[in-house]
Write a protein that holds these residues in place. Structure first.
Motif, PDB file in Angstrom:
ATOM      1  N   TRP A   1       0.667  -1.252   0.042  1.00  0.00           N
ATOM      2  CA  TRP A   1      -0.299  -0.151   0.128  1.00  0.00           C
ATOM      3  C   TRP A   1       1.158   1.561   0.408  1.00  0.00           C
ATOM      4  O   TRP A   1       1.944   1.342   0.751  1.00  0.00           O
ATOM      5  CB  TRP A   1      -1.064  -0.145   1.339  1.00  0.00           C
ATOM      6  CG  TRP A   1      -1.973  -0.657   0.818  1.00  0.00           C
ATOM      7  CD1 TRP A   1      -2.097  -2.133   1.798  1.00  0.00           C
ATOM      8  CD2 TRP A   1      -3.258  -0.593   0.182  1.00  0.00           C
ATOM      9  NE1 TRP A   1      -3.315  -3.086   1.267  1.00  0.00           N
ATOM     10  CE2 TRP A   1      -4.142  -1.679   1.071  1.00  0.00           C
ATOM     11  CE3 TRP A   1      -3.908   0.278  -0.108  1.00  0.00           C
ATOM     12  CZ2 TRP A   1      -5.267  -1.558   0.030  1.00  0.00           C
ATOM     13  CZ3 TRP A   1      -4.793   0.105  -0.904  1.00  0.00           C
ATOM     14  CH2 TRP A   1      -5.819  -0.651  -0.471  1.00  0.00           C
ATOM     15  N   TYR A   2       0.435   2.525  -0.644  1.00  0.00           N
ATOM     16  CA  TYR A   2       1.066   3.686  -1.135  1.00  0.00           C
ATOM     17  C   TYR A   2      -0.133   4.530  -0.841  1.00  0.00           C
ATOM     18  O   TYR A   2      -1.404   4.071  -1.227  1.00  0.00           O
ATOM     19  CB  TYR A   2       1.809   3.806  -2.735  1.00  0.00           C
ATOM     20  CG  TYR A   2       2.864   2.467  -3.142  1.00  0.00           C
ATOM     21  CD1 TYR A   2       2.340   1.157  -3.380  1.00  0.00           C
ATOM     22  CD2 TYR A   2       3.957   2.560  -2.845  1.00  0.00           C
ATOM     23  CE1 TYR A   2       2.655   0.024  -4.017  1.00  0.00           C
ATOM     24  CE2 TYR A   2       4.770   1.766  -3.136  1.00  0.00           C
ATOM     25  CZ  TYR A   2       4.347   0.554  -3.612  1.00  0.00           C
ATOM     26  OH  TYR A   2       4.875  -0.762  -4.766  1.00  0.00           O
TER      27      TYR A   2
ATOM     28  N   ARG B   1       4.707  10.103  -3.275  1.00  0.00           N
ATOM     29  CA  ARG B   1       4.012   9.065  -2.966  1.00  0.00           C
ATOM     30  C   ARG B   1       5.583   8.539  -1.903  1.00  0.00           C
ATOM     31  O   ARG B   1       6.306   8.068  -1.958  1.00  0.00           O
ATOM     32  CB  ARG B   1       4.014   7.790  -4.266  1.00  0.00           C
ATOM     33  CG  ARG B   1       3.520   6.365  -3.902  1.00  0.00           C
ATOM     34  CD  ARG B   1       3.135   5.892  -5.572  1.00  0.00           C
ATOM     35  NE  ARG B   1       3.746   6.120  -5.727  1.00  0.00           N
ATOM     36  CZ  ARG B   1       4.494   5.699  -6.977  1.00  0.00           C
ATOM     37  NH1 ARG B   1       3.316   6.633  -8.179  1.00  0.00           N
ATOM     38  NH2 ARG B   1       5.367   5.723  -7.682  1.00  0.00           N
ATOM     39  N   GLU B   2       4.121   8.053  -0.589  1.00  0.00           N
ATOM     40  CA  GLU B   2       5.627   7.078   0.152  1.00  0.00           C
ATOM     41  C   GLU B   2       4.693   4.959   0.517  1.00  0.00           C
ATOM     42  O   GLU B   2       3.582   5.409   0.251  1.00  0.00           O
ATOM     43  CB  GLU B   2       6.029   7.505   1.480  1.00  0.00           C
ATOM     44  CG  GLU B   2       4.038   8.078   2.073  1.00  0.00           C
ATOM     45  CD  GLU B   2       4.492   7.824   3.557  1.00  0.00           C
ATOM     46  OE1 GLU B   2       5.520   8.076   4.328  1.00  0.00           O
ATOM     47  OE2 GLU B   2       2.923   9.442   4.286  1.00  0.00           O
ATOM     48  N   LEU B   3       5.387   5.026   0.451  1.00  0.00           N
ATOM     49  CA  LEU B   3       4.765   3.328   0.994  1.00  0.00           C
ATOM     50  C   LEU B   3       4.171   3.168   2.045  1.00  0.00           C
ATOM     51  O   LEU B   3       5.644   3.843   3.304  1.00  0.00           O
ATOM     52  CB  LEU B   3       6.351   2.786   0.518  1.00  0.00           C
ATOM     53  CG  LEU B   3       5.601   0.648   1.041  1.00  0.00           C
ATOM     54  CD1 LEU B   3       6.680  -0.088  -0.701  1.00  0.00           C
ATOM     55  CD2 LEU B   3       6.140   0.436   1.594  1.00  0.00           C
ATOM     56  N   VAL B   4       3.460   2.598   2.562  1.00  0.00           N
ATOM     57  CA  VAL B   4       3.077   2.506   4.227  1.00  0.00           C
ATOM     58  C   VAL B   4       2.939   1.040   3.978  1.00  0.00           C
ATOM     59  O   VAL B   4       3.184   0.368   5.970  1.00  0.00           O
ATOM     60  CB  VAL B   4       2.375   3.114   3.650  1.00  0.00           C
ATOM     61  CG1 VAL B   4       2.169   5.281   3.826  1.00  0.00           C
ATOM     62  CG2 VAL B   4       0.590   2.639   2.902  1.00  0.00           C
ATOM     63  N   ALA B   5       2.577   0.081   3.302  1.00  0.00           N
ATOM     64  CA  ALA B   5       2.545  -1.695   3.559  1.00  0.00           C
ATOM     65  C   ALA B   5       3.681  -1.917   3.074  1.00  0.00           C
ATOM     66  O   ALA B   5       3.046  -2.204   2.074  1.00  0.00           O
ATOM     67  CB  ALA B   5       1.785  -1.689   4.622  1.00  0.00           C
TER      68      ALA B   5
ATOM     69  N   ASP C   1       5.889  -5.687   6.774  1.00  0.00           N
ATOM     70  CA  ASP C   1       6.903  -4.220   6.815  1.00  0.00           C
ATOM     71  C   ASP C   1       6.284  -2.881   6.678  1.00  0.00           C
ATOM     72  O   ASP C   1       5.586  -3.017   6.017  1.00  0.00           O
ATOM     73  CB  ASP C   1       8.259  -4.560   5.661  1.00  0.00           C
ATOM     74  CG  ASP C   1       9.222  -3.508   6.058  1.00  0.00           C
ATOM     75  OD1 ASP C   1      10.431  -3.431   5.763  1.00  0.00           O
ATOM     76  OD2 ASP C   1       9.581  -2.926   7.341  1.00  0.00           O
ATOM     77  N   TYR C   2       6.588  -2.309   7.510  1.00  0.00           N
ATOM     78  CA  TYR C   2       6.240  -1.033   7.671  1.00  0.00           C
ATOM     79  C   TYR C   2       7.154  -0.072   7.808  1.00  0.00           C
ATOM     80  O   TYR C   2       7.691   0.154   9.110  1.00  0.00           O
ATOM     81  CB  TYR C   2       5.083  -0.908   8.861  1.00  0.00           C
ATOM     82  CG  TYR C   2       3.568  -2.375   8.714  1.00  0.00           C
ATOM     83  CD1 TYR C   2       4.158  -3.304   9.400  1.00  0.00           C
ATOM     84  CD2 TYR C   2       2.894  -1.975   8.514  1.00  0.00           C
ATOM     85  CE1 TYR C   2       3.392  -4.097   9.547  1.00  0.00           C
ATOM     86  CE2 TYR C   2       2.031  -2.914   8.306  1.00  0.00           C
ATOM     87  CZ  TYR C   2       2.171  -4.205   9.175  1.00  0.00           C
ATOM     88  OH  TYR C   2       1.178  -4.948   8.804  1.00  0.00           O
TER      89      TYR C   2
END
Length: 123
Positions: free
Chosen positions: A36-37, A45-49, A58-59
């Protein structure tokens, strides 16, 4: 890849919860590493999970302990349970495949993205 379809967003008060779904997930095989981004206004945009094909997760520290990613490989669906939401979690959330790179995870450079689902945390 197939175009992901995200759902489940909405308006929630700080401290509240939401569960996002992504089906299809964007993985043709249903066995890709998935993530999930999110993208907030005027931010990258950033990755959150991330969840691997084997179920490892990973988080980033910003959501660790509050967000939980899961998947149903048979249904090619990915979920994101978000608890204890904060105003800074407000963003459009997307799901897509993820690739390991240099000890971290990166989004695909090509291929389709879904429309995303808006999450707004506000009182």
């Amino acid at each position: 890849q197939v175009q992901p379809v995200e759902s489940g967003g909405g308006l929630v008060q700080p401290g509240g919860s939401l569960r996002l779904s992504c089906a299809p997930s964007g993985s043709t095989s249903g066995r890709d590493d998935m993530a999930w981004y999110r993208q907030a206004p005027r931010k990258q945009r950033e990755l959150v999970a991330v969840i691997t094909s084997g179920g490892s997760t990973d988080y980033p520290d910003s959501v660790k302990g509050r967000f939980t990613i899961s998947r149903d490989n048979a249904k090619k669906t990915v979920f994101l349970q978000m608890n204890s939401l904060k105003a800074e979690d407000t963003a459009v959330y997307y799901c897509n495949v993820a690739y390991p790179y240099g000890g971290t995870w990166v989004a695909p450079a090509f291929g389709p993205w879904g429309q995303g689902t808006q999450v707004t945390v506000s009182s």
